[in-house]
Design an enzyme around this catalytic site. Structure first.
Site, PDB file in Angstrom:
ATOM      1  N   LYS A  41      11.158 -11.747 -14.611  1.00 55.95           N
ATOM      2  CA  LYS A  41      10.911 -11.526 -15.493  1.00 55.95           C
ATOM      3  C   LYS A  41      10.091 -11.089 -16.442  1.00 55.95           C
ATOM      4  O   LYS A  41       8.723 -10.787 -16.810  1.00 55.95           O
ATOM      5  CB  LYS A  41      12.059 -10.507 -16.382  1.00 55.95           C
ATOM      6  CG  LYS A  41      13.226 -10.277 -15.651  1.00 55.95           C
ATOM      7  CD  LYS A  41      12.830  -9.107 -14.764  1.00 55.95           C
ATOM      8  CE  LYS A  41      12.373  -8.774 -13.583  1.00 55.95           C
ATOM      9  NZ  LYS A  41      12.463  -8.968 -12.765  1.00 55.95           N
ATOM     10  N   HIS A  94      17.147 -33.770 -15.808  1.00 51.89           N
ATOM     11  CA  HIS A  94      16.954 -34.969 -14.412  1.00 51.89           C
ATOM     12  C   HIS A  94      15.029 -34.500 -14.578  1.00 51.89           C
ATOM     13  O   HIS A  94      15.223 -34.747 -13.366  1.00 51.89           O
ATOM     14  CB  HIS A  94      17.675 -34.639 -13.228  1.00 51.89           C
ATOM     15  CG  HIS A  94      19.444 -34.384 -13.572  1.00 51.89           C
ATOM     16  ND1 HIS A  94      19.511 -36.313 -13.096  1.00 51.89           N
ATOM     17  CD2 HIS A  94      20.102 -34.000 -13.384  1.00 51.89           C
ATOM     18  CE1 HIS A  94      20.877 -36.122 -13.634  1.00 51.89           C
ATOM     19  NE2 HIS A  94      21.382 -34.552 -13.727  1.00 51.89           N
ATOM     20  N   ARG A 102       2.827   0.565  -5.518  1.00 50.82           N
ATOM     21  CA  ARG A 102       3.050  -0.130  -4.496  1.00 50.82           C
ATOM     22  C   ARG A 102       1.933  -0.770  -4.271  1.00 50.82           C
ATOM     23  O   ARG A 102       1.716  -1.096  -3.167  1.00 50.82           O
ATOM     24  CB  ARG A 102       3.018   0.863  -2.984  1.00 50.82           C
ATOM     25  CG  ARG A 102       4.887   1.471  -3.021  1.00 50.82           C
ATOM     26  CD  ARG A 102       4.772   2.631  -1.817  1.00 50.82           C
ATOM     27  NE  ARG A 102       4.715   1.903  -0.315  1.00 50.82           N
ATOM     28  CZ  ARG A 102       5.212   1.728   0.266  1.00 50.82           C
ATOM     29  NH1 ARG A 102       6.477   2.004  -0.591  1.00 50.82           N
ATOM     30  NH2 ARG A 102       5.670   0.593   1.343  1.00 50.82           N
ATOM     31  N   LYS A 144       5.285  -3.373  -5.692  1.00 52.73           N
ATOM     32  CA  LYS A 144       6.969  -2.689  -5.626  1.00 52.73           C
ATOM     33  C   LYS A 144       7.558  -4.144  -4.780  1.00 52.73           C
ATOM     34  O   LYS A 144       9.193  -4.154  -4.774  1.00 52.73           O
ATOM     35  CB  LYS A 144       7.319  -1.301  -6.339  1.00 52.73           C
ATOM     36  CG  LYS A 144       8.865  -1.352  -6.429  1.00 52.73           C
ATOM     37  CD  LYS A 144       9.619  -1.926  -7.377  1.00 52.73           C
ATOM     38  CE  LYS A 144      10.688  -1.142  -7.830  1.00 52.73           C
ATOM     39  NZ  LYS A 144      10.543  -1.766  -9.210  1.00 52.73           N
ATOM     40  N   GLU A 164      16.976 -15.191 -13.802  1.00 51.83           N
ATOM     41  CA  GLU A 164      16.323 -13.974 -13.344  1.00 51.83           C
ATOM     42  C   GLU A 164      15.584 -13.790 -14.704  1.00 51.83           C
ATOM     43  O   GLU A 164      14.582 -12.399 -14.870  1.00 51.83           O
ATOM     44  CB  GLU A 164      17.121 -13.092 -13.589  1.00 51.83           C
ATOM     45  CG  GLU A 164      17.241 -11.657 -13.050  1.00 51.83           C
ATOM     46  CD  GLU A 164      16.073 -10.521 -12.246  1.00 51.83           C
ATOM     47  OE1 GLU A 164      15.464 -11.594 -11.404  1.00 51.83           O
ATOM     48  OE2 GLU A 164      15.731  -9.586 -12.563  1.00 51.83           O
ATOM     49  N   TRP A 203      -2.857  -2.605  -1.728  1.00 53.72           N
ATOM     50  CA  TRP A 203      -2.838  -3.798  -1.949  1.00 53.72           C
ATOM     51  C   TRP A 203      -2.912  -5.016  -0.724  1.00 53.72           C
ATOM     52  O   TRP A 203      -2.614  -4.722   0.470  1.00 53.72           O
ATOM     53  CB  TRP A 203      -1.083  -3.791  -1.789  1.00 53.72           C
ATOM     54  CG  TRP A 203      -0.414  -5.321  -2.706  1.00 53.72           C
ATOM     55  CD1 TRP A 203      -0.636  -5.275  -4.341  1.00 53.72           C
ATOM     56  CD2 TRP A 203      -0.143  -6.574  -1.827  1.00 53.72           C
ATOM     57  NE1 TRP A 203      -0.228  -6.696  -4.535  1.00 53.72           N
ATOM     58  CE2 TRP A 203       0.181  -7.997  -2.935  1.00 53.72           C
ATOM     59  CE3 TRP A 203       0.154  -6.707  -0.743  1.00 53.72           C
ATOM     60  CZ2 TRP A 203       0.198  -8.560  -2.581  1.00 53.72           C
ATOM     61  CZ3 TRP A 203       1.244  -7.585  -0.355  1.00 53.72           C
ATOM     62  CH2 TRP A 203       0.825  -9.104  -1.811  1.00 53.72           C
ATOM     63  N   ASN A 215      -0.786   1.761   6.186  1.00 54.31           N
ATOM     64  CA  ASN A 215      -0.193   0.276   5.286  1.00 54.31           C
ATOM     65  C   ASN A 215       0.170  -0.737   5.861  1.00 54.31           C
ATOM     66  O   ASN A 215       1.519   0.189   7.198  1.00 54.31           O
ATOM     67  CB  ASN A 215       1.316   1.272   4.337  1.00 54.31           C
ATOM     68  CG  ASN A 215       2.268   0.050   4.073  1.00 54.31           C
ATOM     69  OD1 ASN A 215       1.738  -1.275   3.434  1.00 54.31           O
ATOM     70  ND2 ASN A 215       3.326   0.663   3.730  1.00 54.31           N
ATOM     71  N   GLY A 216       0.443  -1.367   6.229  1.00 55.61           N
ATOM     72  CA  GLY A 216       0.663  -2.537   7.519  1.00 55.61           C
ATOM     73  C   GLY A 216       0.164  -3.535   7.462  1.00 55.61           C
ATOM     74  O   GLY A 216      -1.296  -3.698   6.992  1.00 55.61           O
ATOM     75  N   CYS A 219       1.034  -1.090   0.230  1.00 57.45           N
ATOM     76  CA  CYS A 219      -0.209   0.126  -0.166  1.00 57.45           C
ATOM     77  C   CYS A 219       0.476   1.350  -0.183  1.00 57.45           C
ATOM     78  O   CYS A 219       2.279   1.339   0.525  1.00 57.45           O
ATOM     79  CB  CYS A 219      -0.699   0.028   0.955  1.00 57.45           C
ATOM     80  SG  CYS A 219      -1.708  -1.194   1.477  1.00 57.45           S
ATOM     81  N   GLU A 233       6.523 -12.449 -14.937  1.00 56.26           N
ATOM     82  CA  GLU A 233       5.879 -10.892 -13.547  1.00 56.26           C
ATOM     83  C   GLU A 233       5.009 -10.314 -14.429  1.00 56.26           C
ATOM     84  O   GLU A 233       4.033  -9.531 -13.758  1.00 56.26           O
ATOM     85  CB  GLU A 233       6.837 -10.852 -12.478  1.00 56.26           C
ATOM     86  CG  GLU A 233       7.704  -9.579 -12.668  1.00 56.26           C
ATOM     87  CD  GLU A 233       8.784  -9.829 -11.730  1.00 56.26           C
ATOM     88  OE1 GLU A 233       8.512  -9.472 -10.265  1.00 56.26           O
ATOM     89  OE2 GLU A 233      10.051  -9.091 -11.952  1.00 56.26           O
TER      90      GLU A 233
HETATM   91  O1  M6R Z   1      12.931  -4.017  -2.675  1.00 56.02           O
HETATM   92  P1  M6R Z   1      13.578  -5.587  -2.733  1.00 56.02           P
HETATM   93  O2  M6R Z   1      14.933  -5.790  -3.630  1.00 56.02           O
HETATM   94  O3  M6R Z   1      13.930  -6.389  -1.251  1.00 56.02           O
HETATM   95  O4  M6R Z   1      12.316  -6.447  -3.390  1.00 56.02           O
HETATM   96  C1  M6R Z   1      12.781  -8.235  -3.464  1.00 56.02           C
HETATM   97  C2  M6R Z   1      11.386  -8.878  -4.100  1.00 56.02           C
HETATM   98  O5  M6R Z   1      10.203  -8.358  -3.668  1.00 56.02           O
HETATM   99  C3  M6R Z   1      11.748  -7.969  -5.712  1.00 56.02           C
HETATM  100  O6  M6R Z   1      12.872  -8.157  -6.637  1.00 56.02           O
HETATM  101  C4  M6R Z   1      10.929  -8.688  -6.602  1.00 56.02           C
HETATM  102  O7  M6R Z   1      11.180 -10.613  -7.581  1.00 56.02           O
HETATM  103  C5  M6R Z   1      11.017  -7.666  -7.741  1.00 56.02           C
HETATM  104  N1  M6R Z   1       9.469  -7.087  -8.457  1.00 56.02           N
HETATM  105  C6  M6R Z   1      11.010  -8.802  -9.122  1.00 56.02           C
HETATM  106  O8  M6R Z   1      11.012  -7.636 -10.386  1.00 56.02           O
END
Ligand code: M6R
Length: 613
Positions: A490, A509, A27, A608, A486, A73, A99-100, A2, A493
């Site tokens: 990408k 395997h 957020r 984020k 990675e 969120w 937020n929390g 949030c 997501e």
């Molecule tokens: O802010 P942080 O690097 O701690 O965040 C970690 C993950 O939440 C973040 O890398 C997430 O996987 C991203 N959406 C990846 O693109």
């Protein structure tokens, strides 16, 4: 997660609040709402994005110079209008944004119900609104005192702001475990937000709130800070360093694309002043006092989540390869609930773009309790992780707005590379000539990244061809294995295509069973000691009619002869390949997502910074 924004001052509050929400939409974007005080306290909220809220209030009275706003969120309760913030208390005289998570909300709710309170939402936040009203009523106290008393009954995490019709000149804000920054403008203007992005256009003077602090903002009075134990604190005012341009799209269609293209700069910025190849210097000011601790560490434990965890995997290879220090890489979310073996001779490195990830923060606390030295690698200056760690190094990638992390990843790898090089130098684990060679090559990386970015054609063609695929496999070995992970993250997501990253040799395997004529397999097959082995893996995929997309070293002939598509990257040291090879994979994911009509900067269900468990 949030995002929260609040304003108190002499200007019209609504434009400041709504613009702030747009900036914080990364957020969370399940619902949005605003509360403005203009004689009466009015709350407007809608399901969906901030733009819907903006349309919804077009014919409403949004006048007033004090207000709070929220983009959500969802955690407690589905994303609908009732569960959107702000939440009124029962008498509609108090409103709150939060937020929390309030962990003991169910108990508090039952108690309040027993005292006649009713609830309109399923949220934990509405419980807090009613608790504050209840305290004010029972104790006949001010809003500030009521918030303080209420928070002493609350278990959980919060960044919250409370507004009350009875005190039209004040806002009360509090923080524990969720980020909050207060901007102090001229003309007695106060701005509150989850991060500094909504504030920067009004003022550069900010106060980062610490855990268990309450801020009392009153028109015409200086900012006051107290602890929730009611002790006065002196606000520590800092000057923000980034500028407004960093927060705009700068002609790019999406923040993600802009951030992909910023990588030569963000890597240069992360190297600046720290790596000077000619002089044979690599030094990270933030950890100088801890260098001997790292050099003599029993082991290093790297903790992170998501993309940052992938950067740690690259870090593991680097530290072991160069400095011969044993490294374990842990998901922060797993680490925090195990009973990990950590001693005072271990060094923990926590890596996080946002510096606010709840699991990483909890893992840091655990490591500190067990006596380890904890260092941070964060991008956001003043973030919770940067403050919770004993010391650390910032990544200097600049604000990353796209939810999918790109430039933060390469900046993290850059910083971890410099740390590993410095440790190798101190330990003498590589000859000086080799060390110098590596420094020179590292210095050349931003130019090579630029070259990768300039070569755009193939990634778009590949995206066109495979945009309708339902599965992707990403394979790599050694330093290229984290790159495969990675790349797959990408793609999934932002395009919602299922993708898996695997060590190339593990394919036989299990995952090999997936390969058929519809399966695109992305290989990171650059020139290194295991190149031939990866070539064999490519042949295995081709033999089963799979489609091969390969990232290769410039001039490669063998893989070019086998693969359906190749993307070339400049030759570099094996250990620096992640900094180059991850870039075409970011672009591939980006183009596929755009072609599929996905919201690249705000993918569904994601946020984020993940400030909840
Ligand atoms: O802010 P942080 O690097 O701690 O965040 C970690 C993950 O939440 C973040 O890398 C997430 O996987 C991203 N959406 C990846 O693109």
């Amino acid at each position: 997660m949030c995002g929260i924004v609040a304003y108190l001052g002499s200007k019209d509050a609504y434009p400041i609040l709504i613009n702030g929400l747009y900036k914080l939409e990364y957020r969370g974007y399940d619902s949005a709402g605003v509360a403005i005080l203009d004689k009466e306290l009015s709350v407007y909220k809608t399901k969906g994005k901030v733009s819907k809220l903006d349309q919804f209030v077009e014919d409403k009275n949004t006048g007033g110079s004090i207000g709070i706003a929220h983009t959500r969120w969802a955690t407690h309760g589905e994303p609908n209008t009732e569960n959107a913030h702000p939440h009124y208390s029962m008498n509609k005289k108090i409103a709150i944004i939060h937020n929390g998570i309030i962990e003991n909300y169910a108990t508090l709710k039952e108690e309040l119900k027993g005292r006649g309170y009713t609830f309109n939402s399923e949220t934990d936040t509405e419980v807090l609104a009613n608790l504050i009203e209840d305290v004010m009523h029972n104790e006949s106290c001010s809003l500030q005192e009521a918030v303080l008393i209420a928070l002493n009954q609350v278990v959980g995490a919060y960044a919250l702001v409370v507004i009350s019709e009875g005190e039209p000149d004040s806002l009360i804000a509090a923080r524990k475990g969720s980020p909050m920054v207060i901007g102090i403008g001229g003309d007695d203007d106060f701005f509150i937000a989850s991060d500094a992005t909504p504030i920067i256009e009004y003022t550069k003077n900010v106060v980062y709130m610490n855990d268990e602090e309450i801020a009392i903002l009153k028109k015409g009075e200086p900012l006051k800070i107290k602890t929730i134990a009611n002790k006065d604190k002196t606000p520590y005012v800092q000057e923000l360093e980034f500028n407004l341009n960093a927060l705009e799209k700068g002609g790019f269609e999406h923040f993600m694309l802009k951030e992909i293209y910023e990588q030569p700069t963000s890597i240069r910025d992360s190297l600046r002043g720290r790596l000077r190849a000619k002089e044979g210097v690599v030094s990270l000011g933030g950890i100088v006092d801890y260098e001997q601790k790292i050099v003599h560490a029993n082991k290093i434990i790297m903790i992170a989540c998501g993309t940052s965890w992938h950067a740690c995997l690259v870090g593991e290879y680097l530290f072991e390869d160069l400095a011969r220090i044993p490294v374990e890489v842990e998901y922060a979310s797993e680490f925090r609930y195990r009973n990990p073996i950590i001693t005072e001779n271990d060094v923990v490195i926590a890596v996080s773009q946002s510096g606010e990830t709840a699991d990483t923060l909890a893992a840091i606390e655990l490591a500190k309790e067990k006596g380890a030295t904890v260092l941070g690698v964060c991008n956001v200056v003043g973030s919770s992780i940067s403050r919770a760690t004993h010391a650390g190094s910032y990544t200097h990638a600049g604000p990353e707005i796209g939810v999918a992390s790109t430039k933060a990843f390469t900046a993290q790898v850059t910083v971890l590379t410099m740390m590993a090089l410095r440790m190798a130098q101190l330990k003498g684990t590589i000859p000086t000539s080799r060390f110098m060679q590596l420094l020179h090559e590292m210095e050349a990386i931003p130019d090579k990244v630029e070259a990768v970015l300039n070569d755009d054609g193939v990634a778009k063609q590949i995206a066109e061809k495979y945009q309708q695929a339902t599965n992707f496999l990403y394979l790599g070995r050694g330093y290229n294995f984290p790159v495969a992970l990675e790349g797959a993250l990408k793609l999934k997501e932002i395009s919602y295509i299922h993708a898996e990253g695997y060590p190339a040799a593990e394919m036989k395997h299990g995952p090999i069973a997936l390969i058929d004529k519809d399966m695109p397999v992305v290989f990171i097959a650059t020139n290194n000691v295991i190149y031939e082995k990866v070539v064999s893996n490519i042949q295995e995929v081709k033999a089963r009619n799979g489609n091969v997309i390969a990232i290769v070293t410039q001039g490669d002939k063998v893989v070019r002869g086998l693969a359906d598509y190749v993307i070339e990257i400049p030759a570099t040291e094996d250990m620096f390949v992640p900094l180059l090879a991850s870039i075409p994979l970011q672009k591939l994911a980006y183009y596929i997502a755009v072609m599929r009509g996905c919201n690249v900067d705000q993918p569904r269900n994601l946020a984020k910074s993940v400030t909840v468990e």
